[in-house]
Design an enzyme around this catalytic site. Structure first.
Site, PDB file in Angstrom:
ATOM      1  N   GLU A 163      -0.785   8.528  -8.037  1.00  0.00           N
ATOM      2  CA  GLU A 163       0.206   7.825  -8.876  1.00  0.00           C
ATOM      3  C   GLU A 163      -0.748   6.537 -10.223  1.00  0.00           C
ATOM      4  O   GLU A 163      -0.058   5.541  -9.330  1.00  0.00           O
ATOM      5  CB  GLU A 163       1.441   6.943  -7.774  1.00  0.00           C
ATOM      6  CG  GLU A 163       2.165   7.914  -7.245  1.00  0.00           C
ATOM      7  CD  GLU A 163       3.260   7.449  -7.065  1.00  0.00           C
ATOM      8  OE1 GLU A 163       2.845   5.901  -6.477  1.00  0.00           O
ATOM      9  OE2 GLU A 163       3.984   7.827  -6.105  1.00  0.00           O
ATOM     10  N   GLU A 362       5.279  14.328  -2.166  1.00  0.00           N
ATOM     11  CA  GLU A 362       6.253  13.155  -1.715  1.00  0.00           C
ATOM     12  C   GLU A 362       7.496  13.515  -1.944  1.00  0.00           C
ATOM     13  O   GLU A 362       7.511  13.720  -3.310  1.00  0.00           O
ATOM     14  CB  GLU A 362       6.162  11.811  -1.668  1.00  0.00           C
ATOM     15  CG  GLU A 362       4.168  11.405  -1.286  1.00  0.00           C
ATOM     16  CD  GLU A 362       3.668   9.762  -2.057  1.00  0.00           C
ATOM     17  OE1 GLU A 362       5.258   9.170  -2.442  1.00  0.00           O
ATOM     18  OE2 GLU A 362       3.178   9.172  -2.201  1.00  0.00           O
TER      19      GLU A 362
HETATM   20  C1  GCO Z   1       4.478   5.682  -3.640  1.00  0.00           C
HETATM   21  C2  GCO Z   1       3.294   6.146  -2.603  1.00  0.00           C
HETATM   22  C3  GCO Z   1       4.159   6.059  -1.687  1.00  0.00           C
HETATM   23  C4  GCO Z   1       5.368   5.390  -1.217  1.00  0.00           C
HETATM   24  C5  GCO Z   1       6.674   5.649  -1.294  1.00  0.00           C
HETATM   25  C6  GCO Z   1       7.782   5.341  -1.144  1.00  0.00           C
HETATM   26  O1  GCO Z   1       4.828   6.570  -4.461  1.00  0.00           O
HETATM   27  O2  GCO Z   1       4.697   4.390  -4.212  1.00  0.00           O
HETATM   28  O3  GCO Z   1       3.381   7.074  -3.136  1.00  0.00           O
HETATM   29  O4  GCO Z   1       3.174   5.433  -1.133  1.00  0.00           O
HETATM   30  O5  GCO Z   1       5.093   4.603   0.123  1.00  0.00           O
HETATM   31  O6  GCO Z   1       6.864   6.762  -2.781  1.00  0.00           O
HETATM   32  O7  GCO Z   1       7.518   5.113  -1.946  1.00  0.00           O
END
Ligand code: GCO
Length: 463
Positions: A163, A362
């Site tokens: 990200e 995710e």
């Molecule tokens: C993000 C990260 C994760 C977060 C998850 C929930 O997307 O910010 O990859 O570390 O914890 O997405 O917010």
């Protein structure tokens, strides 16, 4: 319709969010170790010093993954645990920790995917300018090489970074994540350019030094998803248009970094998007003659994290406009809209544009779970969320989106950045005082989903 035969059912987490042991065994400090100790930055001033204590409990955690039947797990690495100063001297104890984790996973028949960077920049490198420093891509390539030399005899799957929108945008523009600086747009974009170069050099290092004949390499970029409000062609076009544009800050908050194409296009198409270049003008980063070739090193997959979508329709003047959900529309504890269609439209639009295999790296839901009097954690909302989302993903795959895997965020409750321990995303409940773990109902449900390669999502989980 069903999931492909080799579909990967996985789970994810990240080093700072679960490991703890922030000051142990020679680990250096990361920008998160510093940031979380600044009063007022994190909800209730929580920090990740101990987190879910995974550093000491990884065996128990991997045993629980095995019990759930998880097929793959993203092992994210804390850079300063391995290289306390970010470059130079290796901390053997840190390197050995991930070595043990990898072996434990392999013994449990779980495919380890190494995620090289999930935001833990060594503090020493921050003091040297971090991603603003033109040497940062080489620092990152050297770090990659240390991991590849040590683990690639057993590890075949690699993700360079997670990200860039967040660690660059939130870290340097709006200061809601470490290091918490507010820079001008020119510096932010320059840091972003170096991060993309770091990704490219990391891919090169993996391919050059991997002991596995054909490593699978990818990157994770947030999949900011727009979905059509209705199924009309006009609304579909409007959603696609908004999903792939670089809007100015007046369009939506933080649009300057919170967009897809500024990050995905260089990596997958080898160029920054025209609209972004026009928008930024002289603030756009300087691009060296070989930069785009490095940044767009071929990848085996793109990882994307998709949690929700905004609805879009064709406005009267032909411009796409976002539709505010009607009162009472479902939201999660994070106050994110619940729109299962994000896992249909997201993969569909991304595959259409980039034609590269996708992993949903995710997807999940924050919920204020509690332990009931029966000692169990009942989380029907999460089961409902996952079921509806997976049904949409299956539909996208059925219509041709090449999605190779799905990773639920997260295997366990953990430190949710600025939200501290307020938010619970896990399949496994963690009592952060006693460190007791309890498999939530959703973990038992996911187990059946994995065991049936997704067929179980068609059953009513509540009958
Ligand atoms: C993000 C990260 C994760 C977060 C998850 C929930 O997307 O910010 O990859 O570390 O914890 O997405 O917010």
């Amino acid at each position: 319709m069903s999931f492909p035969k080799n579909f990967i059912w996985g789970v994810s987490a990240s080093s700072y969010q679960i490991e703890g042991a922030a000051f142990e065994d020679g680990k250096g400090l990361s920008i998160w170790d510093r940031y979380t100790h600044r009063p007022g930055k994190i909800w209730n001033n929580h920090n990740g010093d101990v987190a879910a204590d995974h550093y000491h409990r990884y065996k128990e955690d991997i045993a629980l993954m095995k019990e759930i039947g998880v097929q793959s797990y993203q092992v994210s690495v804390s850079w300063p645990r391995v290289l306390p100063d970010g470059t130079g001297k290796v901390n053997k104890k840190g390197l050995d920790f991930y070595d043990r984790v990898i072996d434990e996973l392999l013994n449990a028949n779980i495919l380890p995917i190494i995620e090289i960077y999930h935001w833990e920049t060594p503090y020493e490198l921050y003091c040297r300018g971090s991603w603003l420093n033109p040497d940062s891509p080489d620092w990152f390539a050297d770090f990659t090489r240390v991991l590849v030399d040590k683990y690639s005899d057993r590890v075949s799957h690699w993700i360079t970074m997670n990200e860039p929108q967040c660690f660059i945008g939130e870290g340097y523009w709006d200061a809601t994540a470490a290091p918490g600086d507010k820079l001008g747009i020119k510096e932010v974009l320059r840091a972003g350019h170096h991060a993309l170069l770091a990704h490219g050099k990391s891919v090169q290092a993996i391919r050059a030094y991997s002991k596995t004949s054909e490593p699978a390499v990818g990157i994770i970029i947030v999949g900011i998803t727009k979905m059509p409000h209705t199924s009309s062609k006009e609304d579909i076009d409007a959603a696609r248009q908004l999903m792939f544009m670089v809007p100015d800050n007046s369009y939506w908050e933080n649009a300057c970094y919170w967009n897809n194409t500024w990050w995905f296009d260089p990596v997958l198409l080898g160029k920054y998007p025209e609209d972004g270049l026009n928008l930024y003008g002289r603030d756009a980063p300087e691009v060296g003659p070989n930069d785009m070739k490095i940044i767009s090193e071929p990848l085996d997959f793109i990882g994307t994290n998709i949690y929700h979508a905004n609805r879009v329709r064709a406005g009267k003047d032909g411009c796409p406009e976002e539709v505010i959900p009607p009162p009472g529309s479902p939201i999660s504890a994070m106050r994110w809209p619940i729109e299962p269609g994000c896992l249909y439209w997201g993969p569909k639009f991304f595959y259409e544009r980039y034609k590269t295999p996708i992993m949903i790296t995710e997807s999940g839901m924050s919920n204020y779970d509690t332990v009931s009097l029966d000692g169990k954690v009942h989380d029907p909302q999460r089961i409902d969320f996952l079921q509806k989302h997976l049904l949409q993903l299956e539909k996208a795959i059925g219509e041709g989106a090449d999605v190779r895997g799905y990773f639920q965020w997260s295997i366990m409750d953990n430190f949710e950045w600025a939200e501290g321990y307020k938010e619970r995303f896990g399949l496994i409940y963690v009592d952060f005082v006693t460190q007791q773990r309890i498999l939530k109902d959703s973990a038992h449900w996911y187990k059946k989903v994995i065991a049936t390669n997704g067929e179980y999502i068609k059953e009513n989980p509540f009958k």
